[in-house]
Scaffold this motif. Structure first.
Motif, PDB file in Angstrom:
ATOM      1  N   UNK A 160       0.971  -1.345  -0.087  1.00 31.11           N
ATOM      2  CA  UNK A 160      -0.073   0.060   0.012  1.00 31.11           C
ATOM      3  C   UNK A 160       0.906   1.234  -0.069  1.00 31.11           C
ATOM      4  N   UNK A 161       2.182   1.338   0.897  1.00 26.59           N
ATOM      5  CA  UNK A 161       2.753   2.457   0.877  1.00 26.59           C
ATOM      6  C   UNK A 161       3.410   2.648  -0.550  1.00 26.59           C
ATOM      7  N   UNK A 162       3.863   1.326  -1.203  1.00 29.28           N
ATOM      8  CA  UNK A 162       4.613   1.640  -2.287  1.00 29.28           C
ATOM      9  C   UNK A 162       3.632   2.050  -3.612  1.00 29.28           C
ATOM     10  N   UNK A 163       2.085   1.621  -3.666  1.00 26.48           N
ATOM     11  CA  UNK A 163       1.070   1.918  -4.544  1.00 26.48           C
ATOM     12  C   UNK A 163       0.827   3.666  -4.179  1.00 26.48           C
ATOM     13  N   UNK A 180       5.577   2.631 -13.443  1.00 27.08           N
ATOM     14  CA  UNK A 180       6.722   1.381 -13.483  1.00 27.08           C
ATOM     15  C   UNK A 180       6.446   0.781 -11.983  1.00 27.08           C
ATOM     16  N   UNK A 181       6.259   1.655 -10.970  1.00 29.39           N
ATOM     17  CA  UNK A 181       6.116   1.312  -9.517  1.00 29.39           C
ATOM     18  C   UNK A 181       5.031   0.608  -9.533  1.00 29.39           C
ATOM     19  N   UNK A 182       3.899   0.860 -10.119  1.00 29.98           N
ATOM     20  CA  UNK A 182       2.573   0.248 -10.048  1.00 29.98           C
ATOM     21  C   UNK A 182       2.943  -1.235 -10.618  1.00 29.98           C
ATOM     22  N   UNK A 183       3.602  -1.365 -11.647  1.00 29.99           N
ATOM     23  CA  UNK A 183       3.738  -2.819 -12.138  1.00 29.99           C
ATOM     24  C   UNK A 183       4.663  -3.515 -11.209  1.00 29.99           C
ATOM     25  N   UNK A 188       4.543  -8.311  -7.539  1.00 29.74           N
ATOM     26  CA  UNK A 188       4.768  -8.905  -6.450  1.00 29.74           C
ATOM     27  C   UNK A 188       3.537  -9.666  -6.151  1.00 29.74           C
ATOM     28  N   UNK A 189       2.375  -8.733  -6.256  1.00 31.13           N
ATOM     29  CA  UNK A 189       0.887  -9.447  -5.916  1.00 31.13           C
ATOM     30  C   UNK A 189       0.010  -8.990  -7.168  1.00 31.13           C
ATOM     31  N   UNK A 190      -0.080  -9.931  -8.092  1.00 29.79           N
ATOM     32  CA  UNK A 190      -0.890  -9.777  -9.492  1.00 29.79           C
ATOM     33  C   UNK A 190      -2.295  -9.409  -9.168  1.00 29.79           C
ATOM     34  N   UNK A 195      -3.450  -1.283  -6.611  1.00 29.86           N
ATOM     35  CA  UNK A 195      -2.710  -0.881  -7.868  1.00 29.86           C
ATOM     36  C   UNK A 195      -3.281  -1.349  -9.059  1.00 29.86           C
ATOM     37  N   UNK A 196      -4.080  -2.075  -9.270  1.00 27.91           N
ATOM     38  CA  UNK A 196      -4.849  -2.417 -10.367  1.00 27.91           C
ATOM     39  C   UNK A 196      -5.949  -1.263 -10.869  1.00 27.91           C
TER      40      UNK A 196
END
Length: 274
Positions: A160-163, A180-183, A188-190, A195-196
């Motif tokens: 969540x922090x990265x998203x 790129x970060x969201x991908x 890591x977690x499809x 993120x989706x």
């Protein structure tokens, strides 16, 4: 369509699990390096003063009284963490995420756990998302990134922090960094829903409506109750000239939506499909 995209950006924030405010249309202009060390100095007092004078909801008389009482108590104690939390809570309930973030950050400085930095980051992220002034956007972007970077230093798998961190780059000079970060997150977690959802929003921003529709459909397969994904899919289908499918989605949304702001948007969409 631009207005609808902005609404979706704000709605996507709800996916963080940290939604205190009502959905709100926010139109922002284009928005420095992360601050490596955050210290409680005179500058933080200046930031609080700056933020509290910004275009933000006014505190009620009762809330102002609560804040003043809590601030007075701060001068008489060395263990300020609990009071910081109470002050942050009052500000957050008033939709004053800018000021709430200042006190959430103070907690993280006193007790620098990943959880505390996450809470501070979430508060600053809300302030960033709802901000109207360019100077505030720049400030909250920097603060949000600094807090989330501290979370990721302690827990690199905090998705969540990265998203949320990724979304601070959308209106920066490096918008591709957000994608790129969201991908990286969905690698890591499809099936990571936030993120989706945000990838769907970004596809809409770049007029890639077929991609956006696919993202929103993926979200709905994971969570059929996600109204934001339904909304995004509906708007994407309008752009793809799939009006019959879009009408079905918006008619279904009209039965489910409770918030008057969203309901107004749904009705506008249905009107445009006549």
């Amino acid at each position: 369509m631009k207005k609808h995209f902005i609404i979706l950006i704000v709605l996507a924030v709800a996916l963080t699990g940290f939604l205190y405010s009502r959905p709100k249309v926010v139109v922002k202009d284009e928005a420095k390096a992360n601050r490596d060390k955050v210290t409680e100095t005179k500058s933080s007092a200046k930031e609080e003063e700056h933020q509290e004078s910004s275009q933000a909801p006014k505190l009620s008389a009762e809330q102002e009284k609560q804040i003043n009482v809590l601030k007075q108590k701060l001068t008489g104690t060395t263990d300020k963490k609990v009071l910081y939390g109470q002050i942050a809570q009052v500000f957050a309930k008033a939709n004053r995420f800018d000021s709430a973030a200042v006190y959430a950050e103070k907690i993280a400085i006193v007790e620098p756990t990943a959880e505390n930095w996450m809470q501070a980051g979430d508060m600053y992220y809300q302030a960033y998302t709802l901000s109207l002034r360019q100077e505030n956007i720049a400030l909250y972007t920097e603060k949000t990134r600094a807090c989330y970077q501290k979370v990721l230093e302690k827990n690199p798998r905090q998705l969540q922090a990265k998203t949320n961190l990724a979304m601070t780059y959308v209106q920066s000079d490096s918008p591709m960094q957000a994608i790129m970060m969201l991908r990286e997150v969905i690698t890591e977690e499809p099936n990571y829903e936030p993120a989706l959802m945000n990838l769907g929003v970004l596809s809409m921003q770049s007029n890639q409506y077929a991609k956006a529709a696919d993202r929103f459909k993926q979200v709905l397969r994971l969570n059929p109750a996600n109204l934001n994904a339904q909304l995004g899919l509906g708007y994407s289908l309008i752009e793809l000239k799939e009006k019959a499918q879009a009408r079905t989605i918006f008619e279904d949304l009209k039965k489910k939506v409770k918030d008057p702001t969203l309901l107004e948007e749904v009705n506008k969409a249905l009107e445009s499909l006549k």
